[in-house]
Design a protein around this motif. Structure first.
Motif, mmCIF file in Angstrom:
data_model
loop_
_atom_site.group_PDB
_atom_site.id
_atom_site.type_symbol
_atom_site.label_atom_id
_atom_site.label_comp_id
_atom_site.label_asym_id
_atom_site.label_seq_id
_atom_site.Cartn_x
_atom_site.Cartn_y
_atom_site.Cartn_z
ATOM 1 N N SER A 209 25.835 -58.497 2.651
ATOM 2 C CA SER A 209 26.009 -56.920 2.605
ATOM 3 C C SER A 209 25.895 -56.757 1.110
ATOM 4 C CB SER A 209 27.300 -56.400 3.074
ATOM 5 O OG SER A 209 28.503 -57.208 2.531
ATOM 6 N N GLN A 210 25.356 -55.502 0.779
ATOM 7 C CA GLN A 210 24.809 -55.252 -0.619
ATOM 8 C C GLN A 210 25.042 -53.865 -0.735
ATOM 9 O OE1 GLN A 210 21.073 -56.911 -1.640
ATOM 10 N NE2 GLN A 210 20.967 -55.654 -3.433
ATOM 11 N N MET A 211 25.494 -53.421 -2.013
ATOM 12 C CA MET A 211 25.425 -51.848 -2.324
ATOM 13 C C MET A 211 24.987 -51.728 -3.914
ATOM 14 S SD MET A 211 29.495 -51.634 -3.260
ATOM 15 C CE MET A 211 29.516 -50.043 -3.504
ATOM 16 N N ASN A 212 24.300 -50.659 -3.883
ATOM 17 C CA ASN A 212 23.724 -50.242 -5.175
ATOM 18 C C ASN A 212 24.130 -49.073 -5.676
ATOM 19 O OD1 ASN A 212 21.950 -50.187 -7.496
ATOM 20 N ND2 ASN A 212 20.330 -49.147 -6.004
ATOM 21 N N ILE A 213 24.576 -49.003 -7.089
ATOM 22 C CA ILE A 213 25.316 -47.799 -7.671
ATOM 23 C C ILE A 213 24.206 -47.457 -8.788
ATOM 24 C CG2 ILE A 213 26.941 -46.856 -9.098
ATOM 25 C CD1 ILE A 213 28.973 -48.886 -7.635
ATOM 26 N N ASN A 214 23.280 -46.241 -8.362
ATOM 27 C CA ASN A 214 22.428 -46.039 -9.361
ATOM 28 C C ASN A 214 22.476 -44.500 -9.619
ATOM 29 O OD1 ASN A 214 20.139 -45.624 -10.940
ATOM 30 N ND2 ASN A 214 18.652 -45.791 -9.192
ATOM 31 N N ILE A 215 23.710 -44.075 -10.505
ATOM 32 C CA ILE A 215 24.069 -42.881 -10.773
ATOM 33 C C ILE A 215 24.526 -43.142 -12.475
ATOM 34 C CG2 ILE A 215 24.165 -41.940 -8.674
ATOM 35 C CD1 ILE A 215 27.404 -42.469 -9.371
ATOM 36 N N VAL A 216 24.934 -42.021 -12.901
ATOM 37 C CA VAL A 216 25.459 -41.830 -14.314
ATOM 38 C C VAL A 216 26.972 -41.691 -14.013
ATOM 39 C CG1 VAL A 216 25.768 -40.690 -16.572
ATOM 40 C CG2 VAL A 216 23.666 -40.887 -15.541
ATOM 41 N N SER A 217 27.735 -42.481 -14.769
ATOM 42 C CA SER A 217 29.416 -42.427 -14.513
ATOM 43 C C SER A 217 30.177 -42.644 -15.657
ATOM 44 C CB SER A 217 29.937 -43.201 -13.430
ATOM 45 O OG SER A 217 29.457 -44.657 -13.771
ATOM 46 N N MET A 231 27.348 -56.425 -5.304
ATOM 47 C CA MET A 231 27.496 -55.167 -5.862
ATOM 48 C C MET A 231 26.563 -55.196 -7.095
ATOM 49 S SD MET A 231 28.472 -52.806 -8.445
ATOM 50 C CE MET A 231 29.676 -53.572 -9.532
ATOM 51 N N GLU A 232 25.529 -54.137 -7.193
ATOM 52 C CA GLU A 232 24.621 -54.145 -8.122
ATOM 53 C C GLU A 232 24.605 -52.886 -8.946
ATOM 54 O OE1 GLU A 232 19.690 -53.918 -8.205
ATOM 55 O OE2 GLU A 232 20.370 -55.862 -7.455
ATOM 56 N N LEU A 233 24.689 -52.974 -10.177
ATOM 57 C CA LEU A 233 24.581 -51.727 -10.879
ATOM 58 C C LEU A 233 23.404 -51.511 -11.428
ATOM 59 C CD1 LEU A 233 26.061 -49.271 -12.360
ATOM 60 C CD2 LEU A 233 26.946 -51.031 -14.095
ATOM 61 N N SER A 234 22.633 -50.303 -11.255
ATOM 62 C CA SER A 234 21.416 -50.126 -11.859
ATOM 63 C C SER A 234 21.225 -48.644 -12.705
ATOM 64 C CB SER A 234 20.362 -50.194 -10.740
ATOM 65 O OG SER A 234 20.510 -49.172 -9.950
ATOM 66 N N GLY A 235 22.479 -47.992 -12.651
ATOM 67 C CA GLY A 235 22.642 -46.869 -13.364
ATOM 68 C C GLY A 235 23.229 -46.927 -14.640
ATOM 69 N N ILE A 255 28.972 -59.461 -8.917
ATOM 70 C CA ILE A 255 28.758 -58.273 -9.729
ATOM 71 C C ILE A 255 27.192 -58.792 -10.455
ATOM 72 C CG2 ILE A 255 29.373 -56.777 -11.584
ATOM 73 C CD1 ILE A 255 32.333 -57.232 -10.714
ATOM 74 N N ILE A 256 26.466 -57.810 -10.331
ATOM 75 C CA ILE A 256 25.132 -57.725 -11.101
ATOM 76 C C ILE A 256 24.972 -56.475 -11.865
ATOM 77 C CG2 ILE A 256 22.568 -58.101 -10.946
ATOM 78 C CD1 ILE A 256 22.932 -59.514 -8.348
ATOM 79 N N ILE A 257 24.731 -56.625 -13.077
ATOM 80 C CA ILE A 257 24.222 -55.538 -14.052
ATOM 81 C C ILE A 257 22.707 -55.751 -14.235
ATOM 82 C CG2 ILE A 257 24.435 -54.420 -16.374
ATOM 83 C CD1 ILE A 257 27.373 -55.488 -16.501
#
Length: 612
Positions: A209-217, A231-235, A255-257
């Protein structure tokens, strides 16, 4: 007597009639001759709470326009419909059960995209929401756009759902409990966050299972992330904070940046192993309270390696963010706060037996002292001083927001909890004593350590018992009026009669107590009680004479009782019941069941609609 009754009836009629004329609030229904809505083609114009409930049952309605006002009920959207509001429209609770639905230009305390949406979609545009819960949706799922704001929490509980957000929206806090995707809709470069704080509390994860966070926070806080979930952070985020206060033993988060990601600071305050793969940009530093527990790959990112951190090395704002994630479990979960705290979902439930709460006002974390100030969104339900008022309608749960303002030094931050205040449990019991034909009916509202009992006895007997006793005493003499104190068992009355011949006779009458009882009724359903109703889409078509058989299950239950809109259904004593739409009028119904296990009552209810 007849004249008095007529006057009272006339006054009551006048008051009711006058109330109907004067009321224009949508929640009151307005004029009794006005249904609260009008329909042109497939579009309905709605001006009352009852009108909104009515048009939501009509499958032919595709558009609903709400007039300004408060709609204080709980509403089910079971058809694909577009709901829009004039300026000043506020809805208490809205549950979206159908894919293809859209809400726009309104305010709401709670909006839920339910599991009935499945892998479908819905749109939220220019809405001002306190809480948004996403339990349904798919890869093209929930779209939030325009000038929408969520001032409390956005809870995302549906696996693989994609929440797509325009760059112009604002969300105070997001709690993610299942692997999903948070994506910015447009390509506009922005510096202000779409979501202030993203809290990842992934309850369980399947392999791959995989999730992507591509927003500004502002912050992404990793509270729990099973090893099976990547969990991949692309934002962009100011802080990636690995906290892991809910992590299972031996679970190393993945965790992946990513290349496109930009992170100002990477911080770990975890007490467990952390492994982070970094191919993106870390503009400031990487630090950890326990450097031996964090591994970055590669070992150096732009010349930066892991630095040793202390509490003093963090700003008050950063400490507040850590405390925001840490304090609920340590304070609310430590039984210092008399509520049920649903840790996985950051929600509070106030049971029916709690009449007041004592708010925690301070706590310590990382050798720093923090203070807490509490504010309720509805003081008529839960006051800022902690007084609780429960609804007396059995199926009505009061939803409010409880805000904890956490302060450290000169900085402060708000944490908003969705709070459910459970209704009072109401029961009526009739006890008959064979030795004395007297029946006592007691109606009891249960709240915290307070029981109010109304007792009616046969008109030939008057019994008064001190309010601190649980013993009711019944007198068999039908001609004597007696006041009995809790410690008294016999009352003697002496009557003297003087005959005309001046002969005096004395008669002594002794009243004997023939029955007494101590009665305790446990009305509080244990917290581990569950009654499973099974699958039901909550809709019955009256035109087609649809019916449904509902089976409730509770292991080792001894007996069953069924109620429709609070009325006992005679003859239904099994764990299943058949509801036939042909015998019902159009509208919403509440079906509840009470089961007894080890002489303890368990209860549950569902709501359904009868439509054409």
């Amino acid at each position: 007597m007849k004249l008095n009754r007529f006057i009272i009836s006339a006054m009551a009629f006048f008051i009711i009639f006058a109330g109907c004329i004067l009321s224009s609030d949508p929640s009151s229904g307005g004029d009794t001759d006005d249904p609260g809505y009008s329909v042109t083609g497939d579009t309905a114009s709605v001006s009352s709470s009852m009108g909104l409930s009515a048009v939501l049952l009509d499958k032919n309605i595709k558009n609903i326009n709400l007039k300004s006002g408060d709609y204080d009920g709980s509403y089910l959207v079971n058809n694909a419909v577009a709901i829009s509001g004039e300026s000043g429209v506020t809805i208490n609770d809205l549950k979206i059960n159908k894919t293809g639905s859209k809400i726009s230009s309104l305010s709401a305390t709670n909006v839920e995209v339910t599991e009935n949406v499945g892998d479908g979609d819905c749109k939220i545009q220019n809405c001002f929401l306190t809480n948004l819960t996403i339990n349904g949706g798919g890869s093209n799922s929930v779209e939030i756009s325009g000038e929408s704001k969520v001032t409390g929490n956005m809870n995302v509980n549906k696996k693989n759902v994609s929440v797509k957000m325009n760059s112009t929206i604002e969300i105070k806090s997001a709690l993610i409990t299942n692997a999903c995707n948070l994506i910015q809709l447009d390509n506009t470069e922005i510096s202000e966050p779409i979501i202030d704080n993203v809290n990842l509390n992934i309850i369980s994860g399947d392999l791959g299972s995989q999730m992507n966070i591509n927003i500004v926070s502002d912050n992404i806080n990793v509270l729990k992330l099973p090893a099976a979930t990547k969990m991949e952070l692309s934002g962009k985020t100011s802080g990636l904070n690995v906290i892991l206060n809910n992590q299972a033993a031996g679970e190393i988060p993945n965790i992946i940046i990513a290349d496109t990601a930009t992170v100002t600071d990477v911080v770990s305050i975890a007490d467990t192993t952390v492994d982070i793969k970094i191919t993106g940009t870390v503009s400031n530093k990487i630090s950890a309270l326990k450097t031996e527990l964090i591994t970055i790959n590669p070992e150096s990112v732009g010349g930066k390696t892991v630095e040793k951190a202390t509490a003093e090395s963090f700003s008050a704002e950063r400490l507040l963010n850590f405390a925001l994630a840490k304090f609920p479990k340590s304070i609310l979960g430590a039984n210092k706060f008399p509520v049920i705290y649903m840790d996985d979902y950051d929600q509070i439930v106030i049971p029916a037996n709690v009449n007041s709460v004592t708010y925690p006002t301070s706590f310590s974390f990382m050798e720093k002292n923090f203070t807490i100030d509490w504010t309720s969104s509805n003081e008529s339900v839960l006051s800022n001083s902690g007084a609780v008022k429960h609804s007396q309608t059995a199926s009505f749960i009061s939803y409010i927001s409880l805000t904890a303002k956490i302060s450290c030094e000169t900085a402060s931050v708000d944490k908003v909890f969705r709070t459910s205040v459970m209704p009072l449990v109401l029961t009526t019991t009739t006890t008959t004593y064979v030795s004395n034909p007297t029946t006592t009916t007691s109606t009891t509202y249960v709240s915290n350590s307070t029981t109010t009992t109304m007792t009616t006895v046969a008109p030939t007997t008057t019994t008064t018992v001190a309010p601190t006793t649980t013993t009711s005493t019944y007198v068999s003499n039908s001609t004597t009026s007696t006041t009995v104190e809790p410690t008294t068992t016999t009352t003697t009355t002496t009557t003297t009669t003087v005959e005309p011949t001046t002969t005096t006779s004395s008669t002594t009458t002794t009243t004997t107590i023939v029955g007494s009882a101590n009665v305790y009724i446990n009305l509080i359903t244990p917290t581990d009680a569950t009654i499973d109703f099974g699958a039901f889409d909550n809709m019955l078509n009256k035109t087609l004479s649809e019916s449904v058989t509902i089976t409730a299950t509770l292991d080792e239950a001894e007996s069953w009782e069924w109620y429709l809109n609070g009325d006992f259904i005679s003859g239904e004593q099994n764990n299943n019941i058949t509801i036939t739409s042909a015998t019902l009028s159009y509208g919403r119904y509440t079906l509840s069941v009470k089961a007894y296990k080890d002489s303890i009552p368990y209860s549950a209810f569902i709501e359904f609609d009868v439509h054409n």
